[in-house]
Design a protein around this motif. Structure first.
Motif, mmCIF file in Angstrom:
data_model
loop_
_atom_site.group_PDB
_atom_site.id
_atom_site.type_symbol
_atom_site.label_atom_id
_atom_site.label_comp_id
_atom_site.label_asym_id
_atom_site.label_seq_id
_atom_site.Cartn_x
_atom_site.Cartn_y
_atom_site.Cartn_z
ATOM 1 N N TYR A 79 0.856 -1.190 0.000
ATOM 2 C CA TYR A 79 0.000 0.000 0.000
ATOM 3 C C TYR A 79 0.888 1.233 0.000
ATOM 4 O O TYR A 79 1.552 1.549 0.989
ATOM 5 N N ALA A 86 0.996 3.260 -8.417
ATOM 6 C CA ALA A 86 -0.101 2.774 -7.573
ATOM 7 C C ALA A 86 -1.387 2.653 -8.389
ATOM 8 O O ALA A 86 -1.675 3.477 -9.253
ATOM 9 N N TYR A 91 -2.412 0.521 -4.209
ATOM 10 C CA TYR A 91 -1.442 -0.570 -4.090
ATOM 11 C C TYR A 91 -0.481 -0.576 -5.271
ATOM 12 O O TYR A 91 -0.874 -0.339 -6.413
ATOM 13 N N VAL A 92 0.777 -0.898 -4.969
ATOM 14 C CA VAL A 92 1.808 -1.022 -5.998
ATOM 15 C C VAL A 92 2.210 -2.492 -6.064
ATOM 16 O O VAL A 92 2.457 -3.124 -5.030
#
Length: 135
Positions: A79, A86, A91-92
């Protein structure tokens, strides 16, 4: 002639382990490589597969790389809402590379490489001693 055969077989093992080490190094180098845009997949871990190959000249099985594929496991997600990559939820996606697994694989490849090198050194020493006896 069997001395040379053992050297060629071990050399094929060393080549295969050398390729394995290159794949592992690439995985480690890209362990934190994420996509540049939202929704873009990050680097995917590579895996290597070996196969036995009959060398007709030696009449012996040697090892070769059959393929370098990708690991289908899920990406790690963190996150980080401020990150340029992202997604809508913040989220990545990070590569599915586990540095501990890579280091363990590297150690195993290193040991295999060293074992093959030892076979070549031993075969060479035995051949040298045989030539000395024949003199």
């Amino acid at each position: 002639m069997e001395f040379f055969d053992s050297m060629f077989i071990s050399a094929s093992g060393m080549r295969a382990q050398g390729q394995r080490l290159r794949v592992i190094a690439e995985n480690i180098a890209n362990a934190e490589s994420v996509g540049e845009t939202p929704g873009q997949d990050p680097y995917r871990r590579k895996v290597i597969a070996f196969k036995n190959y009959l060398d007709r000249g030696l009449q012996a099985d040697v090892v070769k790389v059959s393929k370098v594929g990708t690991d289908p496991s899920e990406f790690r997600r963190r996150y980080e809402p401020g990150h340029p990559a992202a997604d809508d939820q913040g989220y990545v996606s990070y590569p599915n590379v586990n540095s501990l697994v890579e280091m363990t694989d590297m150690r195993e490849a290193q040991r295999s490489y060293e074992a093959n090198l030892k076979v070549i050194e031993t075969s060479r020493a035995m051949l040298s001693r045989a030539i000395d006896i024949l003199r």
